[in-house]
Design an enzyme around this catalytic site. Structure first.
Site, PDB file in Angstrom:
ATOM      1  N   GLN A   1      46.284   0.425 -64.808  1.00  0.00           N
ATOM      2  CA  GLN A   1      47.674   0.068 -65.103  1.00  0.00           C
ATOM      3  C   GLN A   1      47.770  -1.238 -65.892  1.00  0.00           C
ATOM      4  OE1 GLN A   1      49.958  -0.489 -61.490  1.00  0.00           O
ATOM      5  NE2 GLN A   1      51.885  -0.841 -62.578  1.00  0.00           N
TER       6      GLN A   1
ATOM      7  N   ARG B   1      52.768 -13.133 -64.524  1.00  0.00           N
ATOM      8  CA  ARG B   1      53.386 -13.990 -65.543  1.00  0.00           C
ATOM      9  C   ARG B   1      53.701 -15.397 -65.059  1.00  0.00           C
ATOM     10  NH1 ARG B   1      55.949  -9.169 -66.126  1.00  0.00           N
ATOM     11  NH2 ARG B   1      57.591  -9.845 -64.728  1.00  0.00           N
TER      12      ARG B   1
ATOM     13  N   GLU C   1      51.673   2.523 -52.812  1.00  0.00           N
ATOM     14  CA  GLU C   1      52.970   1.855 -52.910  1.00  0.00           C
ATOM     15  C   GLU C   1      53.890   2.523 -51.903  1.00  0.00           C
ATOM     16  OE1 GLU C   1      54.346   1.776 -57.023  1.00  0.00           O
ATOM     17  OE2 GLU C   1      53.352  -0.173 -57.295  1.00  0.00           O
TER      18      GLU C   1
ATOM     19  N   THR D   1      50.971  11.521 -56.588  1.00  0.00           N
ATOM     20  CA  THR D   1      52.096  10.929 -55.870  1.00  0.00           C
ATOM     21  C   THR D   1      52.307  11.792 -54.634  1.00  0.00           C
ATOM     22  OG1 THR D   1      53.109  10.349 -57.997  1.00  0.00           O
ATOM     23  CG2 THR D   1      54.522  10.207 -56.045  1.00  0.00           C
TER      24      THR D   1
ATOM     25  N   LYS E   1      49.185   5.734 -62.845  1.00  0.00           N
ATOM     26  CA  LYS E   1      50.158   6.221 -61.862  1.00  0.00           C
ATOM     27  C   LYS E   1      50.147   7.740 -61.695  1.00  0.00           C
ATOM     28  CE  LYS E   1      52.570   2.387 -60.980  1.00  0.00           C
ATOM     29  NZ  LYS E   1      52.878   1.912 -59.627  1.00  0.00           N
TER      30      LYS E   1
ATOM     31  N   THR F   1      58.386   0.311 -54.920  1.00  0.00           N
ATOM     32  CA  THR F   1      57.743  -0.282 -53.745  1.00  0.00           C
ATOM     33  C   THR F   1      58.754  -1.105 -52.957  1.00  0.00           C
ATOM     34  OG1 THR F   1      55.728  -0.416 -55.011  1.00  0.00           O
ATOM     35  CG2 THR F   1      55.811  -1.710 -52.992  1.00  0.00           C
TER      36      THR F   1
ATOM     37  N   HIS G   1      59.395  -7.155 -54.426  1.00  0.00           N
ATOM     38  CA  HIS G   1      58.221  -6.568 -55.080  1.00  0.00           C
ATOM     39  C   HIS G   1      58.137  -7.005 -56.543  1.00  0.00           C
ATOM     40  CE1 HIS G   1      55.158  -3.684 -56.246  1.00  0.00           C
ATOM     41  NE2 HIS G   1      55.965  -3.168 -57.155  1.00  0.00           N
TER      42      HIS G   1
ATOM     43  N   TYR H   1      62.245   0.632 -59.630  1.00  0.00           N
ATOM     44  CA  TYR H   1      61.524  -0.622 -59.389  1.00  0.00           C
ATOM     45  C   TYR H   1      62.543  -1.565 -58.776  1.00  0.00           C
ATOM     46  CZ  TYR H   1      58.188  -4.296 -60.991  1.00  0.00           C
ATOM     47  OH  TYR H   1      57.269  -5.322 -61.102  1.00  0.00           O
TER      48      TYR H   1
ATOM     49  N   ARG I   1      45.423  -0.153 -60.158  1.00  0.00           N
ATOM     50  CA  ARG I   1      45.918  -1.407 -60.746  1.00  0.00           C
ATOM     51  C   ARG I   1      45.152  -1.824 -61.988  1.00  0.00           C
ATOM     52  NH1 ARG I   1      50.815  -1.280 -58.722  1.00  0.00           N
ATOM     53  NH2 ARG I   1      50.833  -1.309 -56.442  1.00  0.00           N
TER      54      ARG I   1
ATOM     55  N   GLU J   1      57.121   3.694 -50.682  1.00  0.00           N
ATOM     56  CA  GLU J   1      58.416   3.987 -51.309  1.00  0.00           C
ATOM     57  C   GLU J   1      59.137   5.070 -50.511  1.00  0.00           C
ATOM     58  OE1 GLU J   1      58.524   4.441 -55.529  1.00  0.00           O
ATOM     59  OE2 GLU J   1      56.671   3.300 -55.850  1.00  0.00           O
TER      60      GLU J   1
ATOM     61  N   TYR K   1      49.480  -0.696 -69.776  1.00  0.00           N
ATOM     62  CA  TYR K   1      50.945  -0.629 -69.658  1.00  0.00           C
ATOM     63  C   TYR K   1      51.721  -1.234 -70.831  1.00  0.00           C
ATOM     64  CZ  TYR K   1      52.095  -5.468 -68.253  1.00  0.00           C
ATOM     65  OH  TYR K   1      52.303  -6.809 -68.232  1.00  0.00           O
TER      66      TYR K   1
ATOM     67  N   GLU L   1      50.103  -6.727 -53.443  1.00  0.00           N
ATOM     68  CA  GLU L   1      50.833  -7.880 -52.921  1.00  0.00           C
ATOM     69  C   GLU L   1      50.196  -8.438 -51.641  1.00  0.00           C
ATOM     70  OE1 GLU L   1      54.249  -5.120 -53.420  1.00  0.00           O
ATOM     71  OE2 GLU L   1      55.364  -7.001 -53.288  1.00  0.00           O
TER      72      GLU L   1
ATOM     73  N   ASP M   1      60.643   7.029 -61.232  1.00  0.00           N
ATOM     74  CA  ASP M   1      60.255   5.975 -60.298  1.00  0.00           C
ATOM     75  C   ASP M   1      60.997   4.696 -60.660  1.00  0.00           C
ATOM     76  OD1 ASP M   1      58.968   4.756 -58.201  1.00  0.00           O
ATOM     77  OD2 ASP M   1      57.115   4.385 -59.306  1.00  0.00           O
TER      78      ASP M   1
ATOM     79  N   ASP N   1      53.411   6.150 -53.921  1.00  0.00           N
ATOM     80  CA  ASP N   1      53.165   6.151 -55.370  1.00  0.00           C
ATOM     81  C   ASP N   1      51.804   5.498 -55.631  1.00  0.00           C
ATOM     82  OD1 ASP N   1      53.423   6.189 -58.121  1.00  0.00           O
ATOM     83  OD2 ASP N   1      54.544   4.303 -58.168  1.00  0.00           O
TER      84      ASP N   1
HETATM   85 CA    CA Z   1      56.168   2.744 -57.906  1.00  0.00          CA
END
Ligand code: CA
Length: 427
Positions: free
Chosen positions: A249, A151, A208, A266, A262, A359, A142, A137, A246, A210, A253, A373, A135, A242
């Site tokens: 995750q 952050r 997600e 899928t 995750k 995504t 995104h 990114y 959250r 994708e 992570y 989002e 997968d 996907d």
């Molecule tokens: Ca993904």
């Protein structure tokens, strides 16, 4: 000379007596027919054409593979491994066989009854035996949105992001076909950032949006794939959801990346649109600044204009409501760069491997490809029909669709859909 709309090939299979299904798409899939037999097929409007049966009948000989068979198994892997030349020859051959002016199949009622089947009469299966799933990114929008939420805006993109297509290895065993329900996962999270985490059903289950590319021919272990050759290694594309928990995750992570948030499910769409069918929809890729290192840098980078939509329908809603409209062309990192980067260290890709895009969010809020989002981490409830959502509820059905818009026709990807099932709780 570019073919124009009125020169497009049309099939003898018709929507109505005056309207023939175009032969531009011919995506491949694997289906179970009513009598239980599993076959490889191409889709043609509301029908499937059983190419396994055509091959058995000796009707699929092509110049690059005379006498060779690759549709006798229960996955597309054998055909994927043949590569671009055989795939192109087969496309031309099938377009000829199904052409409105070609009598061989059209006028043979007995044969047609064996190979042309209404799509509603078959069950779609996974198209390939997927050995490995990666997968990426690759959406700058995104990555920026998620980075900003977690952050802050000044550190949204990590220092590596503009220099390489970030990715992680996903889990192939839990890739499921469209229509298979998705169980809300149980897991560990720490919603209040307290001293101790909790364990229970995810409270922030997400989709997600994708797309995924299937690898055609692979590369030998230790042998990188140069960027100029990278696209030759791709077979075709499908839609991919996907699923993401959250809360799980966010807690798990650090420092190694996505895991149980995750790998519970899928979903992929059943029909694989070949790279040849996408060729008419090739467009310039977004400019890159800074220029990537030479092994990732190709002059005239291109991608594909593929329109994407996500719909959500809750148990009390009469119709699905659109929550997102995006486009594959927004992606910062192109498919060729993903392939070249993946194999740069000699990692071997194999036929049937799946490379997901990450995504696909666009520049505007309605083009964001996840509830994370769209609801800005749950802080802005999203209007879904007459209801609102931050994350997904049990019973919600999520449907993703994709298509390329031609002049008077579409190359469609069909859809991938699944309903959220409640978590399995102990009595
Ligand atoms: Ca993904």
């Amino acid at each position: 000379m570019q073919p124009t709309a009125n020169l497009r090939r049309r099939s003898f299979v018709t929507v109505s007596p005056q309207s023939h299904f175009p032969l531009e798409n011919l995506p491949y899939g694997v289906c179970r027919r009513r009598e239980g037999k599993i076959c490889i097929a191409v889709a043609l409007g509301d029908y499937i054409v059983d190419v396994t049966a055509l091959e058995t009948l000796g009707m699929l000989d092509i110049p690059s593979a005379i006498g060779r068979r690759f549709f006798q198994g229960e996955t597309l892997n054998d055909f994927m491994a043949q590569g671009q030349t055989v795939r192109r020859d087969m496309r031309a051959h099938l377009q000829q066989l199904l052409d409105a002016d070609e009598p061989a199949l059209r006028d043979n009622a007995e044969l047609l009854a064996q190979v042309l089947v209404p799509m509603n009469d078959v069950e779609m299966l996974l198209p390939a035996d997927i050995g490995d799933y990666t997968d990426f990114y690759s959406s700058r929008e995104h990555a920026t949105n998620v980075g900003t939420m977690f952050r802050g805006a000044d550190k949204a993109l990590q220092p590596n992001w503009l220099h390489l297509p970030v990715a992680y290895h996903g889990r192939a065993s839990s890739i499921i076909g469209s229509g298979t329900g998705v169980r809300r996962p149980l897991g560990q999270s720490n919603p209040d950032n307290g001293a101790t985490p909790i364990y229970g059903p995810s409270r922030s289950l997400d989709f997600e949006l994708e797309m995924a590319a299937f690898v055609g021919t692979g590369n030998a272990l230790g042998q990188p794939i140069p960027i100029a050759k990278a696209e030759e290694h791709l077979f075709g594309m499908a839609l991919l959801n996907d699923w993401s928990a959250r809360d799980i995750q966010a807690w798990e992570y650090v420092p190694l990346g996505p895991f149980l948030g995750k790998n519970f499910a899928t979903s992929i769409s059943p029909w694989v649109v070949t790279m040849e069918a996408l060729e008419s929809f090739r467009v310039a890729a977004p400019p890159q600044d800074p220029l990537p290192l030479p092994y990732l840098n190709a002059p005239n980078r291109t991608t594909y204009d593929i329109q994407l939509e996500v719909y959500v329908q809750g148990v009390n809603m009469n119709a699905p409501a659109r929550v997102c409209a995006s486009n594959f062309r927004y992606l910062y990192w192109a498919l060729a760069q993903q392939v070249a980067h993946h194999a740069a260290n000699g990692c071997n890709l194999r036929p049937g491997d799946l490379l997901a895009s990450g995504t696909i969010s666009g520049p505007t809020p309605e083009s964001y490809g996840s509830m994370l989002e769209l609801s800005w981490r749950g802080s802005r409830p999203v209007k879904v029909g007459d209801e609102t959502r931050t994350f997904l509820l049990d019973g919600d059905r999520v449907t993703m669709t994709a298509w390329c818009q031609g002049d008077g026709y579409r190359v469609g990807f069909g859809s991938v859909e699944a309903t959220i099932l409640p978590a399995l709780l102990e009595d």
